[in-house]
Scaffold this active site. Sequence first.
Site, PDB file in Angstrom:
ATOM      1  N   LYS A  50       1.055  -1.324  -0.052  1.00  0.00           N
ATOM      2  CA  LYS A  50       0.036  -0.159  -0.006  1.00  0.00           C
ATOM      3  C   LYS A  50       0.981   1.268   0.016  1.00  0.00           C
ATOM      4  O   LYS A  50       0.590   2.312  -0.618  1.00  0.00           O
ATOM      5  CB  LYS A  50      -0.965   0.058   1.041  1.00  0.00           C
ATOM      6  N   THR A 143       0.177 -19.395  11.666  1.00  0.00           N
ATOM      7  CA  THR A 143       1.370 -19.323  10.844  1.00  0.00           C
ATOM      8  C   THR A 143       1.186 -18.836   9.530  1.00  0.00           C
ATOM      9  O   THR A 143       2.175 -18.912   8.763  1.00  0.00           O
ATOM     10  CB  THR A 143       2.201 -20.758  11.017  1.00  0.00           C
ATOM     11  N   LEU A 186      -2.252  -7.558  -9.742  1.00  0.00           N
ATOM     12  CA  LEU A 186      -2.891  -6.290 -10.417  1.00  0.00           C
ATOM     13  C   LEU A 186      -2.297  -5.282  -9.539  1.00  0.00           C
ATOM     14  O   LEU A 186      -2.108  -3.913 -10.208  1.00  0.00           O
ATOM     15  CB  LEU A 186      -4.340  -6.203 -10.414  1.00  0.00           C
ATOM     16  N   LEU A 320      -7.059 -13.138   3.837  1.00  0.00           N
ATOM     17  CA  LEU A 320      -7.229 -11.289   4.206  1.00  0.00           C
ATOM     18  C   LEU A 320      -6.828 -11.233   5.636  1.00  0.00           C
ATOM     19  O   LEU A 320      -7.170 -11.913   6.400  1.00  0.00           O
ATOM     20  CB  LEU A 320      -8.549 -10.922   3.861  1.00  0.00           C
ATOM     21  N   HIS A 322      -7.971  -8.807   7.476  1.00  0.00           N
ATOM     22  CA  HIS A 322      -9.192  -8.457   8.458  1.00  0.00           C
ATOM     23  C   HIS A 322      -9.770  -9.836   8.741  1.00  0.00           C
ATOM     24  O   HIS A 322     -10.314  -9.712   9.630  1.00  0.00           O
ATOM     25  CB  HIS A 322      -9.973  -7.474   7.860  1.00  0.00           C
ATOM     26  N   HIS A 445     -23.344  15.742   1.224  1.00  0.00           N
ATOM     27  CA  HIS A 445     -23.062  16.426  -0.022  1.00  0.00           C
ATOM     28  C   HIS A 445     -22.326  17.370   0.086  1.00  0.00           C
ATOM     29  O   HIS A 445     -22.040  18.227   0.694  1.00  0.00           O
ATOM     30  CB  HIS A 445     -24.479  16.756  -0.706  1.00  0.00           C
TER      31      HIS A 445
HETATM   32  C1  FAD Z   1       1.722  -8.487  -1.452  1.00  0.00           C
HETATM   33  C2  FAD Z   1       0.505  -8.784  -0.472  1.00  0.00           C
HETATM   34  C3  FAD Z   1      -0.148  -7.982  -0.389  1.00  0.00           C
HETATM   35  C4  FAD Z   1      -1.466  -8.133   0.710  1.00  0.00           C
HETATM   36  N1  FAD Z   1      -2.360  -7.162   0.641  1.00  0.00           N
HETATM   37  C5  FAD Z   1      -3.326  -7.341   1.424  1.00  0.00           C
HETATM   38  C6  FAD Z   1      -4.401  -6.215   1.679  1.00  0.00           C
HETATM   39  O1  FAD Z   1      -4.137  -5.259   1.334  1.00  0.00           O
HETATM   40  N2  FAD Z   1      -5.187  -6.668   2.622  1.00  0.00           N
HETATM   41  C7  FAD Z   1      -5.394  -7.855   3.348  1.00  0.00           C
HETATM   42  O2  FAD Z   1      -6.522  -8.057   4.140  1.00  0.00           O
HETATM   43  N3  FAD Z   1      -4.616  -8.726   3.028  1.00  0.00           N
HETATM   44  C8  FAD Z   1      -3.464  -8.594   2.243  1.00  0.00           C
HETATM   45  N4  FAD Z   1      -2.686  -9.613   1.891  1.00  0.00           N
HETATM   46  C9  FAD Z   1      -2.851 -10.785   2.792  1.00  0.00           C
HETATM   47  C10 FAD Z   1      -2.569 -10.775   4.149  1.00  0.00           C
HETATM   48  O3  FAD Z   1      -1.203 -10.618   4.252  1.00  0.00           O
HETATM   49  C11 FAD Z   1      -2.660 -12.028   4.609  1.00  0.00           C
HETATM   50  O4  FAD Z   1      -4.044 -12.178   4.746  1.00  0.00           O
HETATM   51  C12 FAD Z   1      -2.356 -12.034   6.323  1.00  0.00           C
HETATM   52  O5  FAD Z   1      -1.010 -11.602   6.576  1.00  0.00           O
HETATM   53  C13 FAD Z   1      -2.849 -13.374   7.135  1.00  0.00           C
HETATM   54  O6  FAD Z   1      -2.341 -13.192   8.621  1.00  0.00           O
HETATM   55  P1  FAD Z   1      -1.908 -14.522   9.152  1.00  0.00           P
HETATM   56  O7  FAD Z   1      -2.048 -13.808  10.783  1.00  0.00           O
HETATM   57  O8  FAD Z   1      -2.676 -15.526   9.093  1.00  0.00           O
HETATM   58  O9  FAD Z   1      -0.425 -14.956   8.800  1.00  0.00           O
HETATM   59  P2  FAD Z   1       0.966 -14.325   8.321  1.00  0.00           P
HETATM   60  O10 FAD Z   1       0.584 -12.779   8.470  1.00  0.00           O
HETATM   61  O11 FAD Z   1       1.345 -14.951   7.150  1.00  0.00           O
HETATM   62  O12 FAD Z   1       1.783 -14.292   9.608  1.00  0.00           O
HETATM   63  C14 FAD Z   1       2.265 -15.544  10.043  1.00  0.00           C
HETATM   64  C15 FAD Z   1       3.312 -15.397  10.842  1.00  0.00           C
HETATM   65  O13 FAD Z   1       3.716 -16.721  11.364  1.00  0.00           O
HETATM   66  C16 FAD Z   1       4.998 -16.634  11.791  1.00  0.00           C
HETATM   67  N5  FAD Z   1       5.366 -18.286  11.472  1.00  0.00           N
HETATM   68  C17 FAD Z   1       5.154 -19.272  10.806  1.00  0.00           C
HETATM   69  N6  FAD Z   1       5.722 -20.386  11.471  1.00  0.00           N
HETATM   70  C18 FAD Z   1       6.118 -20.323  12.495  1.00  0.00           C
HETATM   71  C19 FAD Z   1       6.892 -21.021  13.441  1.00  0.00           C
HETATM   72  N7  FAD Z   1       6.893 -22.328  13.321  1.00  0.00           N
HETATM   73  N8  FAD Z   1       7.261 -20.316  14.530  1.00  0.00           N
HETATM   74  C20 FAD Z   1       7.185 -19.125  14.812  1.00  0.00           C
HETATM   75  N9  FAD Z   1       6.473 -18.327  13.882  1.00  0.00           N
HETATM   76  C21 FAD Z   1       6.110 -18.678  12.756  1.00  0.00           C
HETATM   77  C22 FAD Z   1       5.647 -16.145  10.189  1.00  0.00           C
HETATM   78  O14 FAD Z   1       6.937 -15.790  10.192  1.00  0.00           O
HETATM   79  C23 FAD Z   1       4.625 -15.057   9.846  1.00  0.00           C
HETATM   80  O15 FAD Z   1       5.225 -13.699  10.725  1.00  0.00           O
HETATM   81  C24 FAD Z   1      -1.327  -9.409   1.116  1.00  0.00           C
HETATM   82  C25 FAD Z   1      -0.476 -10.221   0.989  1.00  0.00           C
HETATM   83  C26 FAD Z   1       0.425  -9.895   0.236  1.00  0.00           C
HETATM   84  C27 FAD Z   1       1.734 -11.137  -0.017  1.00  0.00           C
END
Ligand code: FAD
Length: 466
Positions: A50, A143, A186, A320, A322, A445
Amino acid sequence: MSYDLIVIGTGPGGYVCAIRASQLGLRVAVVEKRATFGGTCLNVGCIPSKALLHASELFEEAGHSFAAMGIVVDKPKLDLPALLGFKDKAVDGNTKGVAFLMKKNKIDTYHGTATIAAPGKVEVALADGGAQTLESTAIVIATGSDVARLPGIEIDETRVVSSTGAIALDKVPGKLIVVGAGVIGLELGSVWRRLGAEVTVVEYLDRILPGMDGEVAKSFQRILEKQGIAFKLGAKVTGVDTSGATLKASIEPAAGGAAETLEADVVLVAIGRVAFTEGLGLEALGVEKDKRGRVVTDHYFRTNVPGIFAIGDAIAGPMLAHKAEDEGVALAELLAGQAGHVNYDVIPGVVYTSPEVASVGKTEEELKAAGVDYKVGKFPFLANGRAKANDQTEGFVKILADAATDKVLGAHIIGVEAGEMIHECAVLMEFGGSSEDLARTCHAHPTRSEAVKEAAMAVEKRAIHM
Ligand SMILES: Cc1cc2nc3c(=O)[nH]c(=O)nc-3n(C[C@H](O)[C@H](O)[C@H](O)COP(=O)(O)OP(=O)(O)OC[C@H]3O[C@@H](n4cnc5c(N)ncnc54)[C@H](O)[C@@H]3O)c2cc1C
């Protein structure tokens, strides 16, 4: 060390779950293998992308639309290292913000890689050496996910990149091929086009943004084409020859037929993401996963092994931030004996391009497939006073309402600030509101949001400005 809850991973799912659980009086620890908190989202996902979208959008505006408003500036010059520095500052500020919140909420933090040795027991291989055993009543797998790879195409993160490499290119590529016309492809394709790259998006399906409303996707594709992005739909990249100074990508029609070669300086593989659970020891524990490697959970985020829960990208559902956050909150509340809940019917999705695309609820295709009788109300920004005043008239609002009850079932917006405007529709849908509720709500408005009200009025064919 003994806790009520250990969260593995500090992405938006994990860190939010930890904070909510701590607010509710649980003794909480988090384990993170990255050097900084915040997961994919803050480090290499939502936040850096972003920041790049914002800066590149202003760069393009300065070069193209300032003059029409009577603002005369020299042709803007790109300082890419400074632009990347702006992005890095955004990441740094946000990840430090999570570190602050961990401290504020008295959450113990461990930097290292976690393995679940047994229910109630987490082994951490600490990042600075050594190991630590932690015990807890509940363990949450948060994770996240990793980039999906294409067989036979090696990602080197310099010339053949995933999104992680694409947010850190040290030179604007002359030609960029983006494999995959999903949100990430995109968005990042738009960033580099604005900065000067010639961008071609290759997509296996015959449409962009699979899963989004078809009419919206078609209209958005035309807008992106007008901006200069080329699309090859119904085509697949079968290989990338990296032997020369220029990359050569082999592209075949998805339906079969003659291959062609496209040259590029950088190829971005953006075909999606896959759940990441490597190294957790889930196989030995017998934690069930589905065919796509996602941890299987029930409605309460419980895996099949008592005491082990999972949320976020590691489980089914839209990938996502959120969605992960809301699951984190719901699970923390459930663990504290409250009634945590996520409404999966009302999870907005946004493409942060210019204009933005935002949607919540059902698409027309989904309603048709489910045999739901529905009404459509549409309103173009071309007929919205504020959009005209700002000369930002691309796009429209589309509201889908149940034909019998008038309940709003879906809302889709293409337009500047669509990602902000979608939330009034989300709130309406959370309360089971009708198109008439939206149509009778007074809107300030001149605002772009008046187009949302007019689209709701158009459901009963009584829009005023059309
Ligand atoms: C380029 C890009 C743009 C994005 N833009 C958006 C957006 O604009 N809006 C949106 O809603 N989503 C967006 N996303 C998706 C969003 O980033 C993910 O949906 C979100 O981060 C998922 O959150 P999470 O907590 O499930 O996992 P993650 O954010 O993937 O976090 C998981 C964490 O677990 C840690 N981990 C894994 N295994 C272990 C272990 N064994 N021990 C300790 N730590 C571990 C990892 O290091 C990581 O830090 C985007 C993703 C990408 C790649």
